[in-house]
Design an enzyme around this catalytic site. Structure first.
Site, PDB file in Angstrom:
ATOM      1  CD  GLU A 149      55.025  82.880 -19.775  1.00  0.00           C
ATOM      2  OE1 GLU A 149      54.497  82.883 -18.669  1.00  0.00           O
ATOM      3  OE2 GLU A 149      56.092  83.489 -20.009  1.00  0.00           O
ATOM      4  CB  THR A 167      59.602  81.037 -13.151  1.00  0.00           C
ATOM      5  OG1 THR A 167      59.141  82.392 -13.092  1.00  0.00           O
ATOM      6  CG2 THR A 167      58.399  80.109 -13.165  1.00  0.00           C
TER       7      THR A 167
END
Length: 364
Positions: free
Chosen positions: A182, A236
């Site tokens: 991530e 994102t």
């Protein structure tokens, strides 16, 4: 393409002896790192030749829980297959195939692939130097959807590698492996990868060191997520860049109170309270909603159709509403799809799914 790695840093984890409910002390999974100066870690041998793991989609933030609250969603997610491969150099991993609608956009270099990065981290933690692995990724989630696409790939890969070698690592250690993925792809946040691995609702209490808290939603209560995803990509990193650098005290206090109410509602199984708190974010959603065509109208349509609450799932563009009936959820979904088209001029797909209480697991 294969990637090699250096000898591992060993995670040391202290596990709780309690489970977290509204009537018990909350447990936290806390992970620290220490270098093994004096103790030689024995490399585990594979107990399986090949495995296939599934990791569910996730809804992060849940309104006021930005970067510290998330939950897993049943029936949507990614699959990762791992096999011992004598054609891969020992201590390395190779990505053989990437399947799914987004396959053309994903690298087969494990150093730049969510599943590959997480798999490498698990190999480091276990100290794997004598076995080469081959990985195949099947994407069930679209990229940039707000449903934890990168986290699902990382979670499935971490679980698959761990199980090949006997499941020696616990869920909190696997979350750390997923966080490495991530960090490279969308930022160092665990509110997707933690619930994807652990299932249910998860609160991230701290990042340094990582501390995770399970929030047990009552088993006898029904909870359905109405997920409506428009044909619109919301990366994102771009959506995080839209957030304010500073916030006022009034909004800070408000969001803290709503996050507290959200946690209490989860533990009590209070869906109306959960929906009310989920809809009440005054910091993140107001900045992101205008970037997703029709989102504000979609939220209004969901609530008017009977949803207990509605917000943006993760960074978006998926809108998520909560309800206690699948049939009502289907009607709410229709209203949300219509609003995306009418106001945002966007086509959208819909799904009504339950809470996934299990998390990432082997399927074969």
């Amino acid at each position: 393409m294969a990637i090699c790695y250096q000898p591992p840093v060993k995670p040391i984890c202290v596990r709780p002896s309690t489970t977290f409910s509204s009537a018990s002390k909350s447990p936290s999974f806390r992970c620290n790192f220490s270098l093994p100066f004096t103790t030689q870690i024995r490399e585990p041998e594979p107990i399986l030749v090949s495995v296939k793991a599934f990791a569910p989609a996730t809804v992060a933030n849940l309104g006021p829980g930005f970067d510290f609250l998330g939950c897993a969603v049943d029936g949507l997610g990614d699959f990762v297959s791992i096999s011992v491969d004598p054609n891969v150099h020992p201590g390395q991993i190779s990505i053989s195939h990437v399947f799914g609608d987004a396959s053309s956009k994903l690298s087969k270099n494990p150093n730049w692939n969510c599943a590959g990065i997480a798999a490498i981290e698990v190999m480091k933690m276990l100290g794997i130097r004598s076995v080469g692995l081959s990985l195949s990724l099947e994407k069930g989630l679209p990229l940039g959807s707000g449903l934890g696409s990168s986290a699902a790939s990382a979670a499935a890969a971490a679980v698959a590698v761990n199980e090949i070698f006997g499941g020696r690592l616990g869920p909190e250690e696997l979350v750390l492996a997923g966080l490495k993925s991530e960090e490279k792809v969308s930022g160092y946040h665990a509110d997707n990868v933690a619930p994807s691995i652990m299932g249910g609702f998860v609160l991230v209490r701290n990042y340094e060191p990582l501390e995770l808290m399970r929030l047990n939603f009552p088993a006898k209560k029904d909870l359905f997520f109405v997920l409506v995803s428009p044909e619109f990509e919301a990366p994102t990193k771009k959506m995080r860049a839209a957030l304010p650098g500073e916030i006022g005290m009034a909004h800070h206090v408000w969001n803290c109170s709503q996050a507290g109410a959200l946690v209490a509602s989860i533990l009590q199984g209070d869906l109306e309270g959960l929906g009310k708190a989920l809809s009440a974010d005054k910091i993140v959603e107001p900045r992101r909603a205008p970037l997703i065509p029709g989102m504000e109208a979609v939220k209004k349509a969901a609530i008017e159709a009977g949803a207990f609450g509605c917000t943006i799932s993760g960074a978006g563009p998926t809108a998520v509403a909560v309800i206690d009936s699948e049939e009502v959820g289907k009607r709410i979904a229709e209203s949300m799809v219509e609003a995306f088209w009418r106001v945002g001029n966007l086509k959208a797909v819909k799904a009504v799914k339950k809470l996934d209480r299990v998390g990432a697991r082997l399927v074969s």
